[in-house]
Every structure is written in C-alpha cells, then in structure tokens.
Write an enzyme that holds these catalytic residues in place. Structure first.
Site, short mmCIF file in Angstrom:
data_model
loop_
_atom_site.label_atom_id
_atom_site.label_comp_id
_atom_site.label_asym_id
_atom_site.label_seq_id
_atom_site.Cartn_x
_atom_site.Cartn_y
_atom_site.Cartn_z
N ARG A 106 0.92 -1.13 0.06
CA ARG A 106 -0.05 0.18 0.07
C ARG A 106 0.77 1.46 -0.01
O ARG A 106 0.50 2.12 -0.71
CB ARG A 106 -0.93 0.05 1.14
CG ARG A 106 -2.03 -1.27 1.33
CD ARG A 106 -2.94 -1.11 2.36
NE ARG A 106 -3.92 0.03 2.08
CZ ARG A 106 -3.75 1.21 2.70
NH1 ARG A 106 -2.93 1.29 3.78
NH2 ARG A 106 -4.53 2.21 2.44
N TYR A 116 -0.15 3.55 -3.25
CA TYR A 116 -0.79 4.48 -3.03
C TYR A 116 -0.24 5.86 -2.07
O TYR A 116 -1.13 6.70 -1.88
CB TYR A 116 -2.05 4.15 -2.25
CG TYR A 116 -2.87 3.24 -2.64
CD1 TYR A 116 -3.52 2.98 -4.00
CD2 TYR A 116 -2.98 1.61 -1.95
CE1 TYR A 116 -4.23 1.87 -4.46
CE2 TYR A 116 -3.48 0.49 -2.43
CZ TYR A 116 -4.42 0.58 -3.76
OH TYR A 116 -5.15 -0.41 -4.20
N CYS A 136 14.41 -5.71 -3.12
CA CYS A 136 15.46 -4.91 -3.98
C CYS A 136 14.76 -3.65 -4.71
O CYS A 136 14.41 -3.89 -6.04
CB CYS A 136 15.94 -5.79 -5.04
SG CYS A 136 17.15 -6.95 -3.92
N GLU A 137 14.37 -2.87 -3.98
CA GLU A 137 13.40 -1.69 -4.49
C GLU A 137 13.26 -0.65 -3.29
O GLU A 137 13.71 -1.46 -2.05
CB GLU A 137 12.02 -2.20 -4.39
CG GLU A 137 10.93 -1.38 -4.99
CD GLU A 137 10.65 -1.72 -6.91
OE1 GLU A 137 10.42 -0.82 -7.31
OE2 GLU A 137 11.32 -2.67 -7.37
N TYR A 171 -6.29 -5.22 2.53
CA TYR A 171 -5.53 -5.02 1.43
C TYR A 171 -4.09 -5.04 1.50
O TYR A 171 -3.36 -4.48 0.91
CB TYR A 171 -5.73 -3.58 0.71
CG TYR A 171 -7.46 -3.37 0.46
CD1 TYR A 171 -7.95 -4.32 -0.58
CD2 TYR A 171 -8.17 -2.65 1.12
CE1 TYR A 171 -9.31 -4.12 -0.83
CE2 TYR A 171 -9.53 -2.37 0.91
CZ TYR A 171 -9.98 -3.21 0.03
OH TYR A 171 -11.34 -3.12 -0.21
C1 LIG Z 1 -13.84 -2.41 -3.05
C2 LIG Z 1 -15.16 -2.80 -3.05
C3 LIG Z 1 -16.00 -2.57 -1.88
C4 LIG Z 1 -15.02 -2.65 -0.40
O1 LIG Z 1 -14.61 -1.41 -0.22
P1 LIG Z 1 -14.00 -0.85 1.15
O2 LIG Z 1 -13.21 0.19 0.82
O3 LIG Z 1 -12.85 -2.10 1.62
O4 LIG Z 1 -15.26 -0.87 2.09
C5 LIG Z 1 -17.31 -2.78 -1.87
N1 LIG Z 1 -17.81 -3.06 -3.05
C6 LIG Z 1 -17.38 -2.99 -4.16
C7 LIG Z 1 -18.01 -3.17 -5.35
C8 LIG Z 1 -15.83 -3.04 -4.24
O5 LIG Z 1 -15.14 -2.84 -5.44
#
Ligand SMILES: *Cc1c(COP(=O)(O)O)cnc(C)c1O
Length: 424
Positions: free
Chosen positions: A319, A323, A350-351, A378
């Site tokens: 992440r 992001y 290695c990054e 995630y």
């Molecule tokens: C990713 C996603 C979620 C969950 O999103 P969160 O931010 O983890 O709550 C729910 N519905 C759909 C269709 C998604 O693509």
C-alpha cells in the site's frame, strides 16, 4: 504482565512473533466482530431492520475468513472465480454470495451461475446480453443487480460530484432506465436491485447521502417502468483510522444519514422500502489486523537518515508503494519506552520499499519487533512473491486462543508453477 510489550487483544505480540516467526500477520476475530456490531447497532438505532452486511472479500479472503463471515451472519462479495472458489471451498452458502466484477469472463459467469450465487451484479451494458446468454445455456433464472455510477466519486478527504462519471466501473446513472429496460427484457435475468460503490476510505457521510438520494430516485424511475425493485446496495468504502490522529468514518452518523434520505424518499415517492445492503471490506478487517516484523540492518547515514530494515516489505504491504498510504508503527518489545529515535522503516525488497517514512520509535536495534497497525485490509490480499520472497503466515486470535489460518509460503510453492521448455 506486559513486560513493556505491545499487547494486541490480550495477546503478547512478542510471544506471537517468537511462536510463529516473522513477518507475521495477526488478525483478531473479536475485533472483526466488534466492527460488524458497530454497523449493526447503527442500523438498529436508525430503524432499518431489513438490511444485510456483505463483507467485501477482496480486502482479505481465505477459507477461515469465509467461516468468520458466516459465523457473523455476513453475506459475501466476491469479484473473481478465485474468490468464488475460496468461498465455496469454505462451504459458504452460495445464495448469500454476490458476484461482482467489471470484466467477468465467460468462464467466471458460468462458474457463478453454476454455483447458484444469490446475486450477480451487472457492471456494464455489454455484460447484460452475455450474462443472459450464459444463464440461458445453463437454464437458470438469475437474480441480478445493476451497478450504477451515481455521479459522486468520493475519496479520503473529499468527494466530487460529476455529471458524467469517468470510471471503468458501473453504468452511468443517466443510462440507468435504458439498462434496466434491457435487463427486464432478458429471458433469464431477474432484476431485483441496484448497486453503487462510490469509493474507498471515505470519512464523510455526505457522499453516501448524495448517492443514496440518486439511487432511490432511480428505484422510483424503474418503478415507473413497471418493475418494483426490492434491494438497494449502497456499497462499501467506510474509511478507517490509519494514524491515531485521523478520524475514521462515523458509522452511526453515516448510516443515520442514509436511513433518513431513504425513509424520506420512500414515503415521498411512494415506493416500497427496499432491503438495504452495505458491503464494507476495509472497515471490517482493516483495524483487526497487524503485521509483526523483526528488525535486521539498522543503517545510520549521519545527518541524513536512519534506515531500519525489517524482514518484510512491499511484498506483504504494497500500500505505501502503490498508494503512498501511511501507516503507524511501534516497537512491540519496547512499547513503553520513550520514543526518541527518528527512523525510516524500509522493507527487504530490491526496491526502495519504504514502509513508513520518518517515525519516532524508541532506540531501534537489530532483533527488535516492529508492529505495524491496521494492516488487515488489502495487505495479505495484495501481497506478492516479488524477489521470490515467501508470503507471511496469518495467525487468528479469538479470546485467548491463537491459531494459524494461512501458512507461510515455502520455496517449493514459489517454484511450483515453473516448467522447463523442452529446448532448455
Ligand atoms: C472494494 C469494494 C468494496 C469494499 O471497499 P472498502 O473500501 O474496502 O469498504 C465494496 N464493494 C465493491 C463493489 C468494491 O469494489
């Protein structure tokens, strides 16, 4: 006795690191249950009794997690054949599964239909006829929802309202009645609801309010066409608190806001109250997980920076790299000591896989245990074998019990799909 150690849900994290090795994901079932209860309490407070919580499996999915979702009476969202396979392998009731995806393959459609999933969420106009054809071939009448993009896109600190939504997901709301007509005319699809998902890591109730409003209006428009929808899925995206000083979303206010919009509109427009569905992923699993690492090399570049390298990195938590996400951390074995060492925590890839830039910790030494908070969502789900690094194991905590739910990769597993071309 904490010995100055970080205690997570009653468990000494230094002991967990010793028992299972690092890097290690730790997930608390009790915390998952508390998050779910917060959502349930909000629905109860605001008088919505006909609702379902779908756990968005993509945040963290494995067989044990499916069992936990089942125990907590959550329904399940899956977005691929692999996620569906996992849910079925866990014995999850297919009727309580919703199949999403903006580019479902023919194969995946057939798998979902064949498994008898409760709902398939149609993501595009193109998908309508393809799914109908697949259902027809299997002789199935499939319940479907239409995913709409309601013209509000929300992210962490802001939301934008756009007339035309620029997104690969969903059908623009302006085309909703056309799409609905097309589904209604399909021989093997039964349109029962609408869906939207307006973003992730949202802190404000406002975008949910705008979306709920637009979606209910569409339910009304479709009723005018002669079809009364019975379900409305308002998606996930409830934001969590990655750093202690940032607020997570106020779930009670958010659901309260949704509820009042829906109640008002339902009575004003004279439509039947639909079943309300939400599908949070991060909110349910994010705070329930932490990652434990062992400190290896500590490198001090005088007057510039002190690097603390841990035995994981972007392979188990992509992440920050992906992001620019921020996480908070501490030293689990020196949890009560004064923080006077400004360091940057990096991984072993290695990054330049910086996990956390500039964080104050107690004086860091080789062998210390770093705990990174809020890594339930995630993280494992997006982990990789980059550098042929073994993905960590996952330990589940429940009360005073701790047990593995995902084993650490082995080198053999990493090479298991390698084959040698005949000329080599
Ligand atoms: C990713 C996603 C979620 C969950 O999103 P969160 O931010 O983890 O709550 C729910 N519905 C759909 C269709 C998604 O693509």
């Amino acid at each position: 006795m904490s010995n100055g150690h970080y205690i997570f849900e009653g468990h000494d994290t230094v002991d967990l690191a010793q028992k299972y090795g690092t890097p290690l994901y730790v997930v608390s079932q009790d915390k998952i249950a508390r998050s779910v209860n917060t959502i349930r309490a909000a629905f109860a407070t605001h008088g919505i009794t006909d609702y379902r919580i779908n756990y968005a499996g993509k945040a963290f999915l494995n067989i044990a997690m499916c069992k936990i979702a089942d125990k907590l009476d959550l329904d399940l969202d899956v977005v691929s054949g692999g996620e569906l396979y996992t849910a079925l392998a866990a014995g999850f009731d297919p009727k309580r599964i919703t199949f999403h995806g903006s580019n479902k393959s023919w194969q995946e459609m057939k798998e979902a239909l064949g498994a008898g999933v409760g709902t398939i969420t149609i993501d595009s106009i193109t998908e309508i006829d393809i799914l109908n054809e697949a259902a027809k071939q299997l002789g199935i009448m499939q319940k479907v929802h239409l995913r709409l993009s309601p013209g509000v896109e929300a992210s962490t600190h802001e939301y934008v309202q756009t007339g035309r939504v620029d997104s690969k997901f969903g059908i623009p709301i302006s085309m909703s009645t056309r799409a609905a007509r097309r589904v209604i005319d399909c021989s093997n699809l039964n349109l029962q609801g609408l869906h939207c998902h307006i973003g992730s890591q949202i802190y404000s109730p406002k975008p949910f309010e705008i979306a709920a409003n637009a979606m209910i209006e569409t339910v009304y428009n479709i009723k005018e066409m002669g079809v009364e929808l019975s379900e409305l899925n308002l998606g996930g995206g409830f934001g969590i608190n990655y750093l202690q000083d940032e607020p997570g979303i106020d779930v009670d206010t958010t659901i309260g806001t949704m509820a009042s919009v829906i109640n008002d509109q339902v009575s004003q427009l004279g439509i039947k109250m639909p079943k309300i569905i939400v599908e949070p992923g991060r909110y349910i699993i994010g705070p329930a997980g932490i990652t434990l690492y062992t400190v290896g090399i500590v490198k001090e570049i005088p007057f510039i920076r002190k690097y603390v390298s841990v035995d994981g990195g972007m392979t188990d938590n992509p992440r920050p790299a992906l992001y620019g996400a921020v996480h908070n951390a501490a030293l689990a074995n020196k949890y009560d000591m004064e923080k006077n060492d400004l360091v940057t925590i990096s991984g072993k890839c290695c990054e330049t896989d910086t996990l956390i830039k500039d964080i104050l910790l107690p004086a860091v030494e080789l062998g210390d245990i770093v705990v990174v908070f809020n890594t339930g969502a995630y993280n494992y789900a997006m982990s990789s074998n980059y550098n042929r690094i073994c993905r960590p194991s996952v330990v589940l905590l429940s009360g005073d019990k701790d047990e593995l739910i995902v084993k650490r990769d082995t080198y053999e597993q990493i090479a298991r799909n390698d084959v040698v071309a005949s000329w080599l």
